[in-house]
Design a protein around this motif. Structure first.
Motif, PDB file in Angstrom:
ATOM      1  N   VAL A  46       0.848  -1.202   0.000  1.00  0.00           N
ATOM      2  CA  VAL A  46       0.000   0.000   0.000  1.00  0.00           C
ATOM      3  C   VAL A  46       0.876   1.242   0.000  1.00  0.00           C
ATOM      4  O   VAL A  46       0.608   2.208  -0.724  1.00  0.00           O
ATOM      5  CB  VAL A  46      -0.968  -0.012   1.203  1.00  0.00           C
ATOM      6  CG1 VAL A  46      -1.579   1.346   1.437  1.00  0.00           C
ATOM      7  CG2 VAL A  46      -2.058  -1.047   0.987  1.00  0.00           C
ATOM      8  N   GLN A  49       2.525   1.617  -3.553  1.00  0.00           N
ATOM      9  CA  GLN A  49       1.589   2.058  -4.587  1.00  0.00           C
ATOM     10  C   GLN A  49       1.005   3.434  -4.270  1.00  0.00           C
ATOM     11  O   GLN A  49       0.705   4.215  -5.166  1.00  0.00           O
ATOM     12  CB  GLN A  49       0.481   1.025  -4.765  1.00  0.00           C
ATOM     13  CG  GLN A  49       0.995  -0.239  -5.410  1.00  0.00           C
ATOM     14  CD  GLN A  49      -0.121  -1.165  -5.829  1.00  0.00           C
ATOM     15  OE1 GLN A  49      -1.282  -0.782  -5.875  1.00  0.00           O
ATOM     16  NE2 GLN A  49       0.230  -2.388  -6.147  1.00  0.00           N
ATOM     17  N   ILE A  77      -6.732   2.397  -2.981  1.00  0.00           N
ATOM     18  CA  ILE A  77      -5.537   1.909  -2.294  1.00  0.00           C
ATOM     19  C   ILE A  77      -5.716   2.057  -0.788  1.00  0.00           C
ATOM     20  O   ILE A  77      -5.327   1.182  -0.013  1.00  0.00           O
ATOM     21  CB  ILE A  77      -4.282   2.644  -2.798  1.00  0.00           C
ATOM     22  CG1 ILE A  77      -3.981   2.235  -4.244  1.00  0.00           C
ATOM     23  CG2 ILE A  77      -3.079   2.365  -1.912  1.00  0.00           C
ATOM     24  CD1 ILE A  77      -2.869   3.009  -4.896  1.00  0.00           C
ATOM     25  N   LEU A  99      -5.110  -4.120  -4.787  1.00  0.00           N
ATOM     26  CA  LEU A  99      -3.768  -3.622  -5.068  1.00  0.00           C
ATOM     27  C   LEU A  99      -3.292  -3.973  -6.470  1.00  0.00           C
ATOM     28  O   LEU A  99      -2.209  -3.562  -6.881  1.00  0.00           O
ATOM     29  CB  LEU A  99      -2.771  -4.164  -4.032  1.00  0.00           C
ATOM     30  CG  LEU A  99      -2.921  -3.575  -2.634  1.00  0.00           C
ATOM     31  CD1 LEU A  99      -1.926  -4.213  -1.685  1.00  0.00           C
ATOM     32  CD2 LEU A  99      -2.745  -2.076  -2.654  1.00  0.00           C
ATOM     33  N   ARG A 104      -8.001  -2.277 -10.229  1.00  0.00           N
ATOM     34  CA  ARG A 104      -8.382  -0.964  -9.697  1.00  0.00           C
ATOM     35  C   ARG A 104      -8.889  -0.059 -10.803  1.00  0.00           C
ATOM     36  O   ARG A 104      -9.878   0.655 -10.632  1.00  0.00           O
ATOM     37  CB  ARG A 104      -7.179  -0.303  -9.016  1.00  0.00           C
ATOM     38  CG  ARG A 104      -7.148  -0.463  -7.549  1.00  0.00           C
ATOM     39  CD  ARG A 104      -6.237   0.510  -6.860  1.00  0.00           C
ATOM     40  NE  ARG A 104      -5.103   1.007  -7.592  1.00  0.00           N
ATOM     41  CZ  ARG A 104      -3.887   0.485  -7.571  1.00  0.00           C
ATOM     42  NH1 ARG A 104      -3.632  -0.568  -6.826  1.00  0.00           N
ATOM     43  NH2 ARG A 104      -2.911   1.013  -8.261  1.00  0.00           N
TER      44      ARG A 104
END
Length: 140
Positions: A46, A49, A77, A99, A104
Motif C-alpha cells: 500500500v 503504490q 488503495i 492492489l 483498480r
C-alpha cells in the motif's frame, strides 16, 4: 439497511469461520503469524503504490490537469490498506485484489459509469447571485 447489517454481522462471522478452519489445519500460532504477515506485506505494498499515485497526482497538477481518476485510485488503495490491516483472510483477499492496478482501473471505470455525473447549472438554474469576473482600472 439490510446490506449494512449483513456487512457488519455477516463479514466478521465469515472471517471467524475461515480463521477457525485455517487454524484447525495449520495450528493457532501459524494462523496468527500468517495474519500478521499479510498485514505487513499489505502495508508495504500500500505504501509503495500510494507513493506512486501521489507522484502521478503531483505531476498532473503541475501540468494543470485535474487528477480525478488518480484520486479515486488512491481512495481504493486506502480501502485496500484498511482491508489488509483487518484480521481475516477474506478481507486480505479483497485487499490484495484492490492492489492489482488493472483491477483498480476497472473498478474506477465502473464507478465513473455508474456514478451520476455532476453537471454545471445553466443560466438561471444556479443558486445565489450571478458573478461576472473581470478586471478594472480606475482613471482619475
Amino acid at each position: 439497511m439490510f446490506v449494512l447489517l449483513l456487512l457488519f454481522i455477516g463479514l466478521p462471522l465469515i472471517e471467524i469461520y475461515f480463521l477457525i478452519e485455517v487454524g484447525s489445519e495449520i495450528g493457532a500460532l501459524p494462523t496468527i503469524a500468517l495474519s500478521i504477515l499479510t498485514a505487513v506485506i499489505g502495508t508495504w505494498l500500500v505504501r509503495l503504490q500510494g507513493f506512486g499515485v501521489l507522484m502521478r497526482v503531483r505531476r498532473m497538477m503541475d501540468q494543470g490537469e485535474v487528477p480525478a481518476l488518480e484520486v479515486l485510485d488512491g481512495a481504493l488503495i486506502l480501502v485496500a490498506g484498511l482491508f489488509l490491516l483487518l484480521p481475516g483472510f477474506l478481507t486480505d483477499i479483497v485487499g490484495f485484489l484492490l492492489l492489482v492496478p488493472p483491477l483498480r482501473r476497472w473498478v474506477v471505470g465502473r464507478y465513473v459509469q455508474v456514478a451520476p455525473a455532476h453537471r454545471t447549472p445553466t443560466r438561471g438554474e444556479g443558486q445565489g447571485p450571478r458573478v461576472i469576473e473581470g478586471d478594472y482600472r480606475r482613471d482619475d
